[in-house]
Design a protein around this motif. Sequence first.
Motif, PDB file in Angstrom:
ATOM      1  N   LEU A  62      32.438  -8.287  -1.860  1.00 30.76           N
ATOM      2  CA  LEU A  62      32.086  -7.155  -2.721  1.00 30.76           C
ATOM      3  C   LEU A  62      33.315  -6.397  -3.214  1.00 30.76           C
ATOM      4  O   LEU A  62      33.262  -5.736  -4.240  1.00 30.76           O
ATOM      5  CB  LEU A  62      31.152  -6.204  -1.972  1.00 30.76           C
ATOM      6  CG  LEU A  62      29.722  -6.706  -1.750  1.00 30.76           C
ATOM      7  CD1 LEU A  62      28.992  -5.821  -0.753  1.00 30.76           C
ATOM      8  CD2 LEU A  62      28.961  -6.782  -3.060  1.00 30.76           C
ATOM      9  N   SER A  66      33.303  -1.313  -3.591  1.00 33.52           N
ATOM     10  CA  SER A  66      31.859  -1.314  -3.322  1.00 33.52           C
ATOM     11  C   SER A  66      31.452  -0.087  -2.519  1.00 33.52           C
ATOM     12  O   SER A  66      32.254   0.505  -1.789  1.00 33.52           O
ATOM     13  CB  SER A  66      31.472  -2.586  -2.550  1.00 33.52           C
ATOM     14  OG  SER A  66      32.126  -2.610  -1.292  1.00 33.52           O
ATOM     15  N   GLN A  67      30.182   0.280  -2.669  1.00 35.19           N
ATOM     16  CA  GLN A  67      29.643   1.417  -1.936  1.00 35.19           C
ATOM     17  C   GLN A  67      29.405   1.051  -0.476  1.00 35.19           C
ATOM     18  O   GLN A  67      29.145  -0.108  -0.145  1.00 35.19           O
ATOM     19  CB  GLN A  67      28.320   1.869  -2.562  1.00 35.19           C
ATOM     20  CG  GLN A  67      28.441   2.320  -4.003  1.00 35.19           C
ATOM     21  CD  GLN A  67      29.198   3.631  -4.143  1.00 35.19           C
ATOM     22  OE1 GLN A  67      29.160   4.480  -3.252  1.00 35.19           O
ATOM     23  NE2 GLN A  67      29.897   3.796  -5.253  1.00 35.19           N
ATOM     24  N   CYS A  70      26.407  -1.507   1.147  1.00 34.65           N
ATOM     25  CA  CYS A  70      25.913  -2.517   0.205  1.00 34.65           C
ATOM     26  C   CYS A  70      25.689  -3.860   0.887  1.00 34.65           C
ATOM     27  O   CYS A  70      24.763  -4.597   0.542  1.00 34.65           O
ATOM     28  CB  CYS A  70      26.909  -2.704  -0.943  1.00 34.65           C
ATOM     29  SG  CYS A  70      26.888  -1.358  -2.136  1.00 34.65           S
ATOM     30  N   SER A  71      26.536  -4.172   1.863  1.00 36.45           N
ATOM     31  CA  SER A  71      26.436  -5.490   2.508  1.00 36.45           C
ATOM     32  C   SER A  71      25.141  -5.645   3.305  1.00 36.45           C
ATOM     33  O   SER A  71      24.660  -6.765   3.505  1.00 36.45           O
ATOM     34  CB  SER A  71      27.637  -5.720   3.430  1.00 36.45           C
ATOM     35  OG  SER A  71      27.659  -4.759   4.465  1.00 36.45           O
ATOM     36  N   THR A 218      25.639 -11.890  -3.480  1.00 31.97           N
ATOM     37  CA  THR A 218      26.780 -10.995  -3.287  1.00 31.97           C
ATOM     38  C   THR A 218      27.823 -11.180  -4.372  1.00 31.97           C
ATOM     39  O   THR A 218      28.386 -10.196  -4.894  1.00 31.97           O
ATOM     40  CB  THR A 218      27.427 -11.260  -1.906  1.00 31.97           C
ATOM     41  OG1 THR A 218      26.426 -11.224  -0.900  1.00 31.97           O
ATOM     42  CG2 THR A 218      28.481 -10.211  -1.592  1.00 31.97           C
ATOM     43  N   SER A 221      26.699  -9.613  -7.528  1.00 31.59           N
ATOM     44  CA  SER A 221      26.826  -8.157  -7.439  1.00 31.59           C
ATOM     45  C   SER A 221      28.271  -7.708  -7.621  1.00 31.59           C
ATOM     46  O   SER A 221      28.538  -6.691  -8.261  1.00 31.59           O
ATOM     47  CB  SER A 221      26.304  -7.690  -6.076  1.00 31.59           C
ATOM     48  OG  SER A 221      26.556  -6.323  -5.889  1.00 31.59           O
ATOM     49  N   ASN A 225      30.974  -4.757 -10.689  1.00 28.50           N
ATOM     50  CA  ASN A 225      31.743  -3.580 -10.257  1.00 28.50           C
ATOM     51  C   ASN A 225      33.038  -3.480 -11.046  1.00 28.50           C
ATOM     52  O   ASN A 225      33.658  -4.474 -11.377  1.00 28.50           O
ATOM     53  CB  ASN A 225      32.054  -3.673  -8.773  1.00 28.50           C
ATOM     54  CG  ASN A 225      30.805  -3.479  -7.913  1.00 28.50           C
ATOM     55  OD1 ASN A 225      29.925  -2.724  -8.292  1.00 28.50           O
ATOM     56  ND2 ASN A 225      30.721  -4.190  -6.804  1.00 28.50           N
TER      57      ASN A 225
END
Length: 225
Positions: A62, A66-67, A70-71, A218, A221, A225
């Motif tokens: 990520l 990433s926030q 998230c994982s 993943t 996603s 970003n």
Amino acid sequence: MMTNLFSVFDPSTTIFNLSLNWMSTFIGLLIIPYNFWFLPNRFNILWNSILLTLHKEFKTLLGPNSQNGCSFIFISLFSLILFNNFLGLFPYIFTSTSHLTMTLTLALPLWISFMIYGWVNHTQHMFAHLVPQGTPAVLMPFMVCIETISNVIRPGTLAVRLTANMIAGHLLLTLMGNTGNSLSLIMINFLIIGQIALLMLEFAVSIIQSYVFAVLSTLYSSEVN
């Protein structure tokens, strides 16, 4: 009694006039609560180490932007698919992940949410993804079309890959098992050995496909970003 070879994948098959096939999707949830009542054992330690390893890998995929948390979405996705794939190896249990209804339900909302988030918050970045770096100006329109098509078919490829892999192994096991009535005793021994080997292969496929689904989700996603 099976009416045809594909009736094992039919979600409308009934037991005592009750359609209970899709209940197999929730059987895996029964395994979770006992963790809160029993002392940690070897299974708990193994499962926690697997989840921790997946968390570290997904965080790496990520990226640093990433926030937090998230994982865990993709770890939950991995666990759900793994439970359903594994439960489908038991006799008379409907494999829900062998149906596009289930796999598309998982893949399509994820992909749509990624696209909405990316195009709303990182519009310029999403446009840049349509043209790979170093593409000649003449080929840019074609590259935009190719990248757009490859992006649109992503949820379909995710769903079909998981469904096809689950159906293929189960069909092969069913086909080999149906030939047992017409074989001699020696050939039945070879058939049993082959069935056990295929079952081990299916066990590995059930783990690999859940991992591939979660990792690809993943990666999709991380691109927005």
